[in-house]
Scaffold this active site. Structure first.
Site, mmCIF file in Angstrom:
data_model
loop_
_atom_site.group_PDB
_atom_site.id
_atom_site.type_symbol
_atom_site.label_atom_id
_atom_site.label_comp_id
_atom_site.label_asym_id
_atom_site.label_seq_id
_atom_site.Cartn_x
_atom_site.Cartn_y
_atom_site.Cartn_z
ATOM 1 N N ASN A 166 -13.973 -12.469 16.175
ATOM 2 C CA ASN A 166 -13.978 -13.997 16.012
ATOM 3 C C ASN A 166 -12.313 -14.222 16.795
ATOM 4 O OD1 ASN A 166 -12.146 -12.854 13.819
ATOM 5 N ND2 ASN A 166 -12.200 -14.633 12.735
ATOM 6 N N GLU A 265 -7.336 -6.467 6.015
ATOM 7 C CA GLU A 265 -6.834 -8.370 6.139
ATOM 8 C C GLU A 265 -8.914 -8.111 6.081
ATOM 9 O OE1 GLU A 265 -4.593 -10.092 6.593
ATOM 10 O OE2 GLU A 265 -3.091 -8.809 6.587
ATOM 11 N N CYS A 299 -11.248 -16.406 8.619
ATOM 12 C CA CYS A 299 -11.041 -16.168 7.454
ATOM 13 C C CYS A 299 -10.199 -17.007 6.979
ATOM 14 C CB CYS A 299 -10.128 -14.420 7.540
ATOM 15 S SG CYS A 299 -8.666 -14.750 8.360
ATOM 16 N N GLU A 477 0.430 -8.921 7.537
ATOM 17 C CA GLU A 477 1.174 -8.483 8.603
ATOM 18 C C GLU A 477 1.784 -9.521 9.367
ATOM 19 O OE1 GLU A 477 -3.139 -8.014 9.892
ATOM 20 O OE2 GLU A 477 -3.537 -6.029 10.757
HETATM 21 P P1 NAP Z 1 -17.656 -7.314 10.176
HETATM 22 O O1 NAP Z 1 -18.715 -6.923 10.366
HETATM 23 O O2 NAP Z 1 -17.260 -6.552 8.871
HETATM 24 O O3 NAP Z 1 -16.552 -5.864 11.564
HETATM 25 C C1 NAP Z 1 -15.708 -5.954 11.428
HETATM 26 C C2 NAP Z 1 -15.454 -4.558 11.883
HETATM 27 O O4 NAP Z 1 -15.685 -3.751 11.399
HETATM 28 C C3 NAP Z 1 -15.600 -4.348 13.747
HETATM 29 O O5 NAP Z 1 -15.588 -4.261 15.053
HETATM 30 C C4 NAP Z 1 -17.377 -4.032 13.239
HETATM 31 O O6 NAP Z 1 -17.787 -3.509 14.538
HETATM 32 C C5 NAP Z 1 -16.676 -3.155 12.248
HETATM 33 N N1 NAP Z 1 -17.538 -2.412 11.622
HETATM 34 C C6 NAP Z 1 -18.537 -2.722 11.301
HETATM 35 N N2 NAP Z 1 -19.444 -1.528 10.566
HETATM 36 C C7 NAP Z 1 -18.078 -0.858 10.240
HETATM 37 C C8 NAP Z 1 -18.639 0.587 9.578
HETATM 38 N N3 NAP Z 1 -19.089 0.819 8.908
HETATM 39 N N4 NAP Z 1 -17.490 1.633 10.150
HETATM 40 C C9 NAP Z 1 -16.119 1.455 10.351
HETATM 41 N N5 NAP Z 1 -16.291 -0.519 11.626
HETATM 42 C C10 NAP Z 1 -17.234 -1.185 11.289
HETATM 43 O O7 NAP Z 1 -16.869 -8.122 9.871
HETATM 44 P P2 NAP Z 1 -17.197 -9.523 11.110
HETATM 45 O O8 NAP Z 1 -18.602 -10.321 10.463
HETATM 46 O O9 NAP Z 1 -17.795 -9.613 12.246
HETATM 47 O O10 NAP Z 1 -15.976 -10.763 11.500
HETATM 48 C C11 NAP Z 1 -15.537 -11.055 10.125
HETATM 49 C C12 NAP Z 1 -15.238 -11.650 8.935
HETATM 50 O O11 NAP Z 1 -14.046 -10.190 8.995
HETATM 51 C C13 NAP Z 1 -14.770 -11.871 7.974
HETATM 52 O O12 NAP Z 1 -15.401 -11.752 6.237
HETATM 53 C C14 NAP Z 1 -13.288 -12.705 7.984
HETATM 54 O O13 NAP Z 1 -13.260 -13.869 6.800
HETATM 55 C C15 NAP Z 1 -13.070 -11.848 8.704
HETATM 56 N N6 NAP Z 1 -11.167 -11.771 8.958
HETATM 57 C C16 NAP Z 1 -10.221 -11.315 7.961
HETATM 58 C C17 NAP Z 1 -9.489 -11.657 8.649
HETATM 59 C C18 NAP Z 1 -7.896 -11.528 7.364
HETATM 60 O O14 NAP Z 1 -6.412 -11.515 8.714
HETATM 61 N N7 NAP Z 1 -8.223 -11.851 6.312
HETATM 62 C C19 NAP Z 1 -8.987 -12.208 9.998
HETATM 63 C C20 NAP Z 1 -10.391 -12.006 10.422
HETATM 64 C C21 NAP Z 1 -11.710 -11.984 10.346
HETATM 65 P P3 NAP Z 1 -19.466 -3.562 15.499
HETATM 66 O O15 NAP Z 1 -18.337 -4.423 16.439
HETATM 67 O O16 NAP Z 1 -19.598 -2.720 15.799
HETATM 68 O O17 NAP Z 1 -19.844 -4.723 14.239
#
Ligand code: NAP
Length: 496
Positions: A166, A265, A299, A477
């Site tokens: 994102n 995060e 997020c 961060e």
């Molecule tokens: P996600 O599915 O958790 O993916 C995030 C990252 O993790 C991607 O690079 C993904 O790789 C990787 N990943 C997935 N499964 C994994 C595993 N088993 N082992 C290691 N890495 C793995 O999250 P998303 O849905 O793409 O992103 C949105 C989420 O991020 C939302 O929940 C949002 O709130 C959160 N977010 C939080 C913040 C914060 O600062 N708190 C900021 C931005 C976003 P792939 O590319 O292969 O899927």
């Protein structure tokens, strides 16, 4: 040539010149066996390019390089580490427009949002270029006077970073910036949907003088297969992850084996509370920012809007007026204010949550479904939506919407608002609008979130600590605390 391609080409398309290989030990290298994966434009589904798809052994090669570079990088003068970051900051800003087009093409966000993200991402480098030379320690007389305590700060060591789609660049720079400043080396795995911004960034850091092995980038489709062995490798010392709570939880479990330093995060479910006495225009402005930045795919996005009964209807009316005026389209078109969601799954999730809320009695004020416009057929668009009377048991009250949907529920008392706001396992950010300072501070003290926007729809700033509590994460961060995550504290107790 499609409309999107024409727009991008007219802007001097960086896509053709962005490296598509893995970045390991300062070199661009293909993945084992020449494996690649496709990167597609979410506005049209069009294939943008293929990128090297790292295997677990490529991941290990990246960690080998990070480990080999660690000692010399830790010994690098802090001023020089800072100057590399400063040069990269300058270059990011000089190339802001073309980098924004690249980001828009892989992520879908409107160009204005992408430009904003490049500037935000670059600011982490500027901030941490200044922090690199402010790593301090301490000298203290022991209470009994018999010894002296020398406290020194040292880099944690090789780090593992995993980032989401994102904010494809900023979620990287707020880890890479402090790691470089602190003297840590790193391996980063960007999200498979958006690897290009990170690859472009690696090229910029290389050109800025970052020595080989300090930063290694391994895009991969087998995220777990590549990352887990690295987490379990005793040479890695820290993991910093931004993404969903479900994946974060799994990575924390994996990290337990080597007792890694952990920064997480994770997901959010931000409440946005509007009291009767709020400046309604400011509250609507704030809601537009908190809800619509990045099409709601943040997020920090306002996920639940609680408006006090006396203003709930009027607030909803004004918000709906603003939301319905937004122009949907491919992000690369200048007139676009709302781009597509990242993929079909994201679009379907938003649709399902809206249907669930409506089935439970919510009223659609504007929007409510995918657009019917022929022009938007190929992309994963969702019409900006305002819902009124959203029951508190609707799924969207407890799940991240991650789309352009503003659900409003009315409340009567301050206690009720605080209790509803805190009724979630998440705790990243909350927003409060009131003209009563005492009430604002009472709310800020009572809200169980790592950040609070008080009469403010945007809390993130590279110079301020960003992060959540409860299931939204561990660590901060940005700000002065951002570099602490990458430093160990060592005591030398000196006999006297
Ligand atoms: P996600 O599915 O958790 O993916 C995030 C990252 O993790 C991607 O690079 C993904 O790789 C990787 N990943 C997935 N499964 C994994 C595993 N088993 N082992 C290691 N890495 C793995 O999250 P998303 O849905 O793409 O992103 C949105 C989420 O991020 C939302 O929940 C949002 O709130 C959160 N977010 C939080 C913040 C914060 O600062 N708190 C900021 C931005 C976003 P792939 O590319 O292969 O899927």
């Amino acid at each position: 040539m499609t409309g999107t391609q024409q727009h991008a080409t007219a802007r001097g398309d960086l896509l053709a010149h962005t490296p598509k290989d893995l970045f390991i030990d300062g070199e661009w290298v293909p993945a084992t066996g020449g494996a690649t994966f496709e990167v597609r434009d979410p506005a049209s589904g069009e294939l943008l390019c293929e990128v090297a798809d790292a295997s677990p052994s490529d991941g290990t090669a990246a960690l080998d390089a990070a480990v080999a570079a660690q000692a010399s990088w830790a010994a690098h003068p802090p001023r020089e580490r800072g100057e590399i970051l400063r040069r990269a900051f300058e270059e990011l800003m000089r190339r802001q427009d073309e980098l924004a087009v690249l980001m828009t093409r892989e992520n879908g966000k409107p160009l204005a949002d992408a430009r904003g993200e490049i500037a935000y991402a670059a600011e982490f480098f500027r901030w941490f270029s200044e922090e690199a030379v402010r790593i301090d320690g301490g000298y203290q007389v022991a209470p009994n006077g018999a010894s002296r305590f020398l406290v020194m700060r040292q880099p944690v060591g090789p780090c593992l970073f995993v980032t989401p789609w994102n904010f494809p660049m900023a979620m990287g720079t707020r880890k890479i910036g402090p790691a470089i400043a602190a003297g840590c080396t790193m391996v980063i795995k960007p999200a498979h949907q958006t690897p290009l911004s990170m690859l472009a960034l690696a090229g910029i850091l290389k050109d800025a003088g970052l020595p080989p092995g300090v930063l290694n980038v391994v895009p991969a489709t087998d995220a777990g297969g590549v990352v887990e062995p690295l987490i379990r490798d005793p040479r890695a010392r820290k993991i910093s992850f931004t993404g969903s709570t479900a994946v974060g939880r799994r990575l924390i479990e994996q990290s337990a084996q080597q007792v890694l330093r952990v920064s997480m995060e994770l997901g959010g479910n931000a409440p946005f509370v509007v009291f009767d006495d709020a400046d309604l225009d400011a509250a609507v402005d704030g809601a537009m920012t908190a809800k619509m930045r990045n099409m709601g795919e943040a997020c920090t996005a306002a996920n639940r809007i609680y408006a006090q009964r006396g203003v709930a209807e009027e607030f909803g009316r004004r918000l709906a007026e603003r939301m319905s005026a937004l122009r949907l389209g491919p992000g690369v078109e200048d007139s676009t204010q709302v781009g597509p969601l990242i993929d079909a799954r994201a679009q379907e999730k938003v649709r399902t949550l809206v249907r669930d809320a409506v089935d439970r009695g919510a009223r659609v004020v504007v929007g409510g479904d995918v657009p019917t416009d022929e022009r938007l057929r190929g992309g994963h668009f969702f019409t900006p939506t305002v819902l009124q009377d959203v029951p508190w048991e609707a799924r969207m009250s407890s799940e991240e919407i991650f789309g352009p949907v503003a659900p409003i529920s009315a409340f009567d008392t301050e206690e009720e608002a605080l209790s509803a706001a805190n009724n979630t396992e998440y705790g990243l950010v909350s927003y409060v609008y009131t003209r009563d300072l005492a009430r604002g501070l009472r709310m800020a003290e009572g809200l169980e979130t790592g950040m609070v926007g008080l009469n403010q729809g945007l809390v993130s700033n590279p110079a301020a600590p960003f992060g959540g509590i409860k299931h939204s994460g561990v660590g901060r961060e940005g700000g002065h605390t951002g570099i602490d995550e990458f430093l160990e504290t060592k005591l030398v107790n000196i006999g006297f």
